[in-house]
Write an enzyme that holds these catalytic residues in place. Structure first.
Site, PDB file in Angstrom:
ATOM      1  N   ASN A  37     -36.931  -3.510  55.628  1.00  0.00           N
ATOM      2  CA  ASN A  37     -37.960  -3.991  56.544  1.00  0.00           C
ATOM      3  C   ASN A  37     -38.127  -3.115  57.791  1.00  0.00           C
ATOM      4  O   ASN A  37     -39.182  -2.511  58.003  1.00  0.00           O
ATOM      5  CB  ASN A  37     -37.600  -5.437  56.909  1.00  0.00           C
ATOM      6  N   TRP A  38     -37.084  -3.041  58.626  1.00  0.00           N
ATOM      7  CA  TRP A  38     -37.327  -2.316  59.883  1.00  0.00           C
ATOM      8  C   TRP A  38     -37.315  -0.805  59.673  1.00  0.00           C
ATOM      9  O   TRP A  38     -37.980  -0.073  60.405  1.00  0.00           O
ATOM     10  CB  TRP A  38     -36.484  -2.833  61.045  1.00  0.00           C
ATOM     11  N   TYR A  84     -27.392   0.208  44.079  1.00  0.00           N
ATOM     12  CA  TYR A  84     -27.209  -0.571  45.318  1.00  0.00           C
ATOM     13  C   TYR A  84     -26.698  -1.964  44.982  1.00  0.00           C
ATOM     14  O   TYR A  84     -27.171  -2.607  44.045  1.00  0.00           O
ATOM     15  CB  TYR A  84     -28.534  -0.695  46.094  1.00  0.00           C
ATOM     16  N   ASP A 162     -25.133  -4.348  61.125  1.00  0.00           N
ATOM     17  CA  ASP A 162     -24.355  -5.130  60.171  1.00  0.00           C
ATOM     18  C   ASP A 162     -22.940  -5.531  60.613  1.00  0.00           C
ATOM     19  O   ASP A 162     -22.587  -6.694  60.595  1.00  0.00           O
ATOM     20  CB  ASP A 162     -24.230  -4.359  58.854  1.00  0.00           C
ATOM     21  N   TYR A 342     -19.994   3.107  61.565  1.00  0.00           N
ATOM     22  CA  TYR A 342     -21.242   2.353  61.410  1.00  0.00           C
ATOM     23  C   TYR A 342     -21.709   1.711  62.719  1.00  0.00           C
ATOM     24  O   TYR A 342     -21.957   2.430  63.668  1.00  0.00           O
ATOM     25  CB  TYR A 342     -20.954   1.342  60.306  1.00  0.00           C
ATOM     26  N   GLU A 385     -27.884   9.441  59.138  1.00  0.00           N
ATOM     27  CA  GLU A 385     -28.110   8.002  59.375  1.00  0.00           C
ATOM     28  C   GLU A 385     -27.651   7.619  60.779  1.00  0.00           C
ATOM     29  O   GLU A 385     -28.324   6.901  61.500  1.00  0.00           O
ATOM     30  CB  GLU A 385     -27.323   7.213  58.309  1.00  0.00           C
TER      31      GLU A 385
HETATM   32  C1  2M8 Z   1     -27.878  -0.940  56.818  1.00  0.00           C
HETATM   33  O1  2M8 Z   1     -27.796  -2.200  56.181  1.00  0.00           O
HETATM   34  C2  2M8 Z   1     -27.746  -2.394  54.758  1.00  0.00           C
HETATM   35  C3  2M8 Z   1     -27.898  -3.887  54.482  1.00  0.00           C
HETATM   36  O2  2M8 Z   1     -29.142  -4.308  54.926  1.00  0.00           O
HETATM   37  C4  2M8 Z   1     -26.490  -1.931  54.091  1.00  0.00           C
HETATM   38  O3  2M8 Z   1     -25.572  -1.426  54.757  1.00  0.00           O
HETATM   39  O4  2M8 Z   1     -26.417  -2.050  52.874  1.00  0.00           O
HETATM   40  C5  2M8 Z   1     -28.182  -1.192  58.311  1.00  0.00           C
HETATM   41  O5  2M8 Z   1     -27.960  -0.042  59.071  1.00  0.00           O
HETATM   42  C6  2M8 Z   1     -29.607  -1.680  58.488  1.00  0.00           C
HETATM   43  O6  2M8 Z   1     -29.945  -1.773  59.849  1.00  0.00           O
HETATM   44  C7  2M8 Z   1     -30.604  -0.767  57.773  1.00  0.00           C
HETATM   45  O7  2M8 Z   1     -31.875  -1.356  57.822  1.00  0.00           O
HETATM   46  C8  2M8 Z   1     -30.198  -0.512  56.321  1.00  0.00           C
HETATM   47  C9  2M8 Z   1     -31.052   0.572  55.657  1.00  0.00           C
HETATM   48  O8  2M8 Z   1     -31.107   1.725  56.470  1.00  0.00           O
HETATM   49  O9  2M8 Z   1     -28.848  -0.095  56.237  1.00  0.00           O
END
Ligand code: 2M8
Length: 412
Positions: A37-38, A84, A162, A342, A385
């Site tokens: 989403n974001w 995933y 997270d 993270y 990232e």
């Molecule tokens: C990270 O989160 C995902 C779960 O939603 C994960 O670790 O599997 C976070 O950094 C989150 O903010 C971000 O939207 C996502 C994808 O970049 O990765």
């Protein structure tokens, strides 16, 4: 200097194109193979720099996953990908597209305004089309994620931060003994020292299993929630989103009734997150009323939300002083600081950008400084990232969409 800039622009555009799956963008190949989403909202800002029509497509596809109750999911699983975990078979949601059952910070509301401002003629039709869906998402937040006017998360993944230290106590209250066995896939892509721990994952999955058991039915999920934390990320991004939707509505003659009231409520809610003990906004556990006592990068999102606070500027100085690349996800002064893990220490381009944009809008010199630091970080360490906040060492996934977007939309 200009040649270096051009080369970074070129690399950033290439990353966006490589991660484009035809109308939506994945965060990075391998580690995150779906539409988040974001991340998508940031991607739209990146595309706006070189392909404005593609930018709108990103947001339109995101909203095509909106649930009937107004929620816009945090992941849309357009095409199955076994790389995933947890995938659509684990979530078992029933929206219009296979999706997760939780949401993420609603920055898409505000970035829609930015896209419109950059090219009003191109933006008018999408804004008219998305206006009501955007309003319904706001109403969903206020109905199902609100406590005393502040916006809460019902799962750590909702905040986007997270494994932030903010949730430690709230997470400790969950007993995931019956979670069963599962296989993580993130550790195939990134070293375990840079990811959440098994204790975290047991609880993440346990919360997903609860949601699935309750059919992702919001009223049932709201009864005796095992985890509910009022979060500055959500509160300030929604506050900013409501402001920007009011702006768009007034500009295009669309109905804004009620949004001013929502905004006033969120402003009151933000007050409930002010923790005088740390001189900053903090997360508040709704289940026991306690602050987390955490100085994170989300503690400094109030300017982005539209609130200036002189005491906060002083705390920001202290947090930024020992580090060269911006606002860390956990202050160096905190004993839980872990520079590669993270959301427990590393610096993130996206959060630097939200904090920096807010500061710049209020004319704080720190905003421009933060932008320059982020530019230096990306120019010297690439489009990772996230980064070690002490020396900028790249961490997590590489060729990352939102870091490329931050370069194109703001830092570069
Ligand atoms: C990270 O989160 C995902 C779960 O939603 C994960 O670790 O599997 C976070 O950094 C989150 O903010 C971000 O939207 C996502 C994808 O970049 O990765």
């Amino acid at each position: 200097m200009q040649a270096i800039r051009d080369e970074l622009d070129r690399r950033a555009i290439q990353i966006m194109r490589d991660n484009d799956r035809g109308g939506y963008t994945i965060p990075t190949h391998g580690l995150y193979p779906y539409q988040w989403n974001w991340d998508s909202a940031f991607a739209a800002l990146g595309f706006a720099a070189f392909d404005p029509a593609r930018a709108w497509r990103e947001i339109e596809i995101l909203f095509s996953g909106q649930w009937l109750d107004g929620m816009v999911p945090h992941i849309l699983f357009h095409r199955p990908d076994p790389g995933y975990f947890p995938g659509p078979d684990v979530w078992q949601c029933r929206g219009p597209l296979p999706s997760s059952g939780i949401t993420q910070p609603p920055v898409a509301l505000s970035f829609a305004r930015r896209l419109y401002e950059a090219a009003p003629a191109l933006g008018e039709v999408p804004v008219r089309m998305l206006f009501d869906p955007m309003r319904r998402w706001i109403q969903w937040f206020l109905a199902w994620r609100q406590d005393r006017g502040a916006i809460c998360i019902a799962h750590p993944w909702e905040s986007g931060r997270d494994n932030a230290a903010d949730w430690d106590r709230a997470m400790a209250a969950i007993d995931p003994a019956d979670v069963g066995s599962y296989e993580r896939r993130d550790l195939d892509h990134v070293h375990a020292a840079m990811r959440p721990t098994k204790d975290d994952y047991d609880r993440y999955i346990w919360l997903v299993q609860r949601g699935r058991r309750l059919g992702w039915h919001a009223p049932s999920l709201a009864v005796d929630p095992p985890f509910l934390v009022a979060d500055p990320t959500m509160t300030f991004t929604l506050m900013r989103g409501v402001r920007d939707l009011i702006w768009l509505g007034e500009r295009l003659g669309l109905p804004t009734a009620g949004l001013m009231h929502d905004l006033a409520m969120l402003e009151q809610g933000a007050e409930t997150l002010w923790n005088p003990a740390i001189g900053a906004y903090d997360s508040r556990n709704v289940l026991d009323g306690a602050f987390s006592g955490t100085l994170s990068n989300a503690s400094f999102l109030s300017w982005y939300g539209g609130i200036d606070r002189p005491e906060l500027a002083r705390t920001l100085e202290e947090v930024m002083a020992p580090l060269p690349y911006g606002v860390p996800s956990l202050a160096l002064q905190d004993e839980r600081f872990d520079p590669r893990r993270y959301w427990r220490g590393p610096v993130w381009g996206v959060l630097n950008m939200l904090v920096g944009m807010g500061l710049e809008e209020f004319g704080h010199p720190r905003g421009a400084a933060l932008r320059a630091m982020t530019a230096r970080l990306i120019a010297s360490h690439g489009f990772a990232e996230y980064f070690d906040p002490r020396d900028g060492a790249p961490a997590g996934g590489g060729s990352f969409t939102w870091t490329a977007a931050v370069w194109l939309a703001w830092a570069g």
